[in-house]
Scaffold this active site. Structure first.
Site, PDB file in Angstrom:
ATOM      1  N   CYS A   1     -18.713  79.933  18.506  1.00  0.00           N
ATOM      2  CA  CYS A   1     -18.413  78.580  18.176  1.00  0.00           C
ATOM      3  C   CYS A   1     -18.034  78.518  16.649  1.00  0.00           C
ATOM      4  O   CYS A   1     -18.066  77.479  16.091  1.00  0.00           O
ATOM      5  CB  CYS A   1     -19.211  77.507  18.625  1.00  0.00           C
ATOM      6  SG  CYS A   1     -20.701  77.491  18.028  1.00  0.00           S
TER       7      CYS A   1
ATOM      8  N   CYS B   1     -34.696  41.194  -4.341  1.00  0.00           N
ATOM      9  CA  CYS B   1     -34.036  40.487  -3.064  1.00  0.00           C
ATOM     10  C   CYS B   1     -33.095  41.465  -2.263  1.00  0.00           C
ATOM     11  O   CYS B   1     -33.035  41.529  -1.084  1.00  0.00           O
ATOM     12  CB  CYS B   1     -33.204  39.401  -3.547  1.00  0.00           C
ATOM     13  SG  CYS B   1     -34.284  38.205  -4.238  1.00  0.00           S
TER      14      CYS B   1
ATOM     15  N   CYS C   1     -25.096  75.947  24.107  1.00  0.00           N
ATOM     16  CA  CYS C   1     -25.204  76.218  22.463  1.00  0.00           C
ATOM     17  C   CYS C   1     -25.566  74.900  22.035  1.00  0.00           C
ATOM     18  O   CYS C   1     -24.781  73.955  22.160  1.00  0.00           O
ATOM     19  CB  CYS C   1     -23.919  76.718  22.047  1.00  0.00           C
ATOM     20  SG  CYS C   1     -23.516  76.593  20.440  1.00  0.00           S
TER      21      CYS C   1
ATOM     22  N   CYS D   1     -39.628  33.783  -1.173  1.00  0.00           N
ATOM     23  CA  CYS D   1     -38.902  34.123  -2.485  1.00  0.00           C
ATOM     24  C   CYS D   1     -37.872  32.886  -2.985  1.00  0.00           C
ATOM     25  O   CYS D   1     -37.140  32.711  -1.796  1.00  0.00           O
ATOM     26  CB  CYS D   1     -38.284  35.384  -2.287  1.00  0.00           C
ATOM     27  SG  CYS D   1     -37.004  35.695  -3.609  1.00  0.00           S
TER      28      CYS D   1
ATOM     29  N   CYS E   1     -31.365  73.536  29.787  1.00  0.00           N
ATOM     30  CA  CYS E   1     -31.800  72.136  30.558  1.00  0.00           C
ATOM     31  C   CYS E   1     -32.562  72.529  31.838  1.00  0.00           C
ATOM     32  O   CYS E   1     -32.588  73.336  32.353  1.00  0.00           O
ATOM     33  CB  CYS E   1     -30.447  71.429  30.831  1.00  0.00           C
ATOM     34  SG  CYS E   1     -30.757  69.901  31.830  1.00  0.00           S
TER      35      CYS E   1
ATOM     36  N   CYS F   1       0.809  -1.265  -0.406  1.00  0.00           N
ATOM     37  CA  CYS F   1      -0.006  -0.030  -0.127  1.00  0.00           C
ATOM     38  C   CYS F   1       0.836   1.349   0.012  1.00  0.00           C
ATOM     39  O   CYS F   1       1.631   1.219   0.749  1.00  0.00           O
ATOM     40  CB  CYS F   1      -0.802   0.008   1.062  1.00  0.00           C
ATOM     41  SG  CYS F   1      -1.640   1.278   1.534  1.00  0.00           S
TER      42      CYS F   1
ATOM     43  N   CYS G   1     -34.070  78.876  17.840  1.00  0.00           N
ATOM     44  CA  CYS G   1     -32.765  79.525  18.612  1.00  0.00           C
ATOM     45  C   CYS G   1     -31.897  78.266  19.146  1.00  0.00           C
ATOM     46  O   CYS G   1     -32.334  77.351  19.445  1.00  0.00           O
ATOM     47  CB  CYS G   1     -33.481  80.024  19.727  1.00  0.00           C
ATOM     48  SG  CYS G   1     -32.291  80.874  20.920  1.00  0.00           S
TER      49      CYS G   1
HETATM   50 ZN   LIG Z   1     -35.990  37.217  -2.528  1.00  0.00          ZN
HETATM   51 ZN   LIG Z   2     -33.899  81.977  22.686  1.00  0.00          ZN
HETATM   52 ZN   LIG Z   3     -21.415  77.127  20.203  1.00  0.00          ZN
HETATM   53 ZN   LIG Z   4     -28.781  69.770  32.955  1.00  0.00          ZN
HETATM   54 ZN   LIG Z   5      -2.569   1.381   3.443  1.00  0.00          ZN
END
Ligand SMILES: [Zn+2]
Ligand SMILES: [Zn+2]
Ligand SMILES: [Zn+2]
Ligand SMILES: [Zn+2]
Ligand SMILES: [Zn+2]
Ligand SMILES: [Zn+2]
Ligand SMILES: [Zn+2]
Length: 535
Positions: A341, A268, A320, A255, A313, A135, A308
């Site tokens: 800025c 597709c 800003c 599909c 907050c 073999c 504005c």
């Molecule tokens: Zn498809």
């Molecule tokens: Zn304002």
């Molecule tokens: Zn700013």
């Molecule tokens: Zn705040």
């Molecule tokens: Zn063998």
């Protein structure tokens, strides 16, 4: 189609047949059934033989595979395992095998697939010999009955072959296990593989057989497993074009090309992008980034109110909007006292406006897409109430007992509703920047969008009308009212069908068909809906 309706809203209809007779899909919906019945019987049977979708169940898989194997075995006088090797190589496409055979010759056909048909005279004489052989893998000397010779003439000891096969089968490569000899392309004889492997592990031999069987589905361009989960066990086989929508006997519609739910008139690719976008939370995240900014002090998101750029907050901090920097309270419409800025301003604001535009555009299309899906869900319950009303009518009416036209109208509504919903996802990509930005000029795009939307809106209006008519309390109608109710439903069904077909034609020809750089195809419109597979 405007002539179906007179000015006072009454419908006139010149053709009393329902649009869902059992005829070819390509027929205009307004063809009369009477005309169809007058057709020659030959023509009728030609219609019946139109390309259809076949179900392959676990039970019929073997038979389907055998059928193709035998065609090739007869044609080329081959043994089964050679025919299988050949067909696996050519994706179970018998026509392709024939085409290669015609264009080249048998030798080329066989060589490309790794089929070696051994000349009887060249057979290795090991069985008649009592001497031993070496073999070339393990270099053991073995007697003639302890080795196996393949069709290519190469021989090795049974232990080496078995080891080779076990590794290949476990590695999922059952379909084409090649000879171990250096540079030999021949595919091993499946019968010999089976014999050797089952001696060591009968389970593995079974696994090998299953792989061979399933190759008929997995290597076959025209056959695909139904994508149902849990899996129904079926595979579907189509005749020619992969780009179609099919229905498995388990009820799953999909599909054939991408295996997701039926999504025409989206291509597709469009559908893949759209479903991803809809599942993606990033759009919501986007909304927050566009419409809020974190406070520089407490980091809570703050929404902008009005034009504005000075925002404050809840915690009392002013800042800003443009750069997010903390400022004092004192400001005018154009400036904040002591704060500048400068150069950030333009760029930042432009990006924000653009992002907002994209988001609003998506929301616009998504809302409409979703609204039709919601209507579809509501309307699905309509069938039950309509069946109830039909039962009442059947008891009360003396004449016609055929109410298939109502059910046909209802199915027309279901199909149209779904297409309408998907047409918004289609429009989102067709007229947006994601896919075809460079394909059309802005003017061309705008013009095409207008034409598309005109057709879409007409279609939409008819669908809504059909929906509201189907909700009428027709079980209380007199026989005369029923007649006019029937006419209205049939007329609207036909009009809706035609409008939908026109919309598809516009999409296929004028929109997708005019693209230069991209090829996007969609599953064609089928008036009768997704094609059902049959055995
Ligand atoms: Zn498809
Ligand atoms: Zn304002
Ligand atoms: Zn700013
Ligand atoms: Zn705040
Ligand atoms: Zn063998
Ligand atoms: Zn070989
Ligand atoms: Zn299925």
């Amino acid at each position: 189609m405007g002539d179906y309706m007179s000015s006072d809203g009454e419908y006139y209809y010149n053709d009393y047949e329902d649009d869902n007779g059992d005829y070819c899909d390509d027929d205009g919906g307004d063809d009369s059934l009477v005309g169809f019945q007058a057709l020659e019987p030959e023509l009728l049977s030609a219609y019946a033989n139109l390309p259809s979708i076949k179900v392959i169940t676990k039970e019929s898989l073997l038979a389907a595979q055998k059928e193709d194997l035998h065609r090739v075995m007869d044609l080329l006088s081959l043994k089964e395992h050679h025919a299988r090797t050949l067909l696996i190589h050519y994706g179970w496409d018998v026509d392709k095998v024939l085409a290669v055979l015609v264009e080249y010759d048998k030798d080329k056909l066989f060589a490309a697939a790794g089929v070696q048909v051994l000349d009887d005279h060249a057979l290795f004489p090991y069985q008649s010999s009592s001497s031993t052989f070496t073999c070339n893998i393990c270099y053991d000397d073995v007697s003639g009955n302890m080795l196996t010779v393949m069709d290519c003439g190469h021989y090795f000891c049974n232990d080496c072959w078995t080891e080779h096969f076990v590794v290949k089968i476990n590695g999922g490569q059952s379909r084409r296990i090649r000879c171990m000899a250096h540079k030999c392309n021949a595919v091993c004889d499946e019968e010999k593989i089976r014999q050797l492997v089952s001696r060591r592990d009968p389970n593995l031999s079974e696994k090998f057989d299953r792989f061979l069987l399933e190759s008929y589905i997995e290597d076959n361009r025209r056959v695909k497993w139904c994508p149902s989960v849990p899996h129904c066990g079926n595979a579907l086989q189509i005749e020619d074009d992969e780009l179609c929508e099919v229905e498995c006997p388990c009820g799953m519609q999909f599909c054939f090309s991408c295996l997701s739910e039926a999504h025409s008139p989206c291509s597709c690719l469009m559908w893949e992008l759209w479903s991803k976008k809809c599942h993606d939370e990033s759009e919501t995240v986007n909304w927050i980034t566009i419409n809020t900014k974190p406070c520089p002090k407490c980091r809570k998101p703050v929404e902008k109110n009005g034009g504005c750029n000075h925002v404050s907050c809840f915690c009392g901090q002013s800042f800003c909007w443009l750069c997010g920097g903390a400022t004092g309270k004192e400001h005018t419409n154009t400036s904040i006292a002591g704060h500048s800025c400068g150069r950030y301003k333009d760029d930042h604001e432009k990006k924000r406006v653009l992002a907002k535009h994209y988001l609003e555009r998506y929301i616009h299309y998504h809302n409409r897409y979703k609204a039709h899906i919601d209507s579809f869900k509501l309307e699905s319950k309509l069938k039950e109430s309509i069946m109830g009303k039909i039962n009442i009518l059947e008891e009360n009416l003396s004449t016609s007992k055929d109410f298939s036209w109502i059910i046909n109208g209802l199915y027309r509504l279901f199909r149209s509703r779904r297409i309408l919903s998907y047409s918004y996802a289609f429009a989102y990509y067709m007229f947006g920047d994601d896919l075809f930005k460079d394909e059309m000029s802005k003017t061309e795009r705008k013009m095409k969008q207008n034409l598309f939307e005109d057709q879409q809106q007409q279609f939409e209006a008819n669908v809504e009308k059909l929906s509201s008519i189907l909700e009428e309390k027709f079980d209380t109608y007199s026989e005369n009212d029923i007649l006019s109710f029937r006419m209205r439903i049939i007329a609207l069904s036909v009009t809706t069908d035609n409008l939908c077909r026109n919309l598809y034609e516009y999409i296929e020809t004028d929109l997708l068909g005019s693209l230069q750089r991209t090829v996007q195809r969609i599953a064609p419109y089928r008036s009768k809906g997704v094609e059902k597979a049959s055995s």
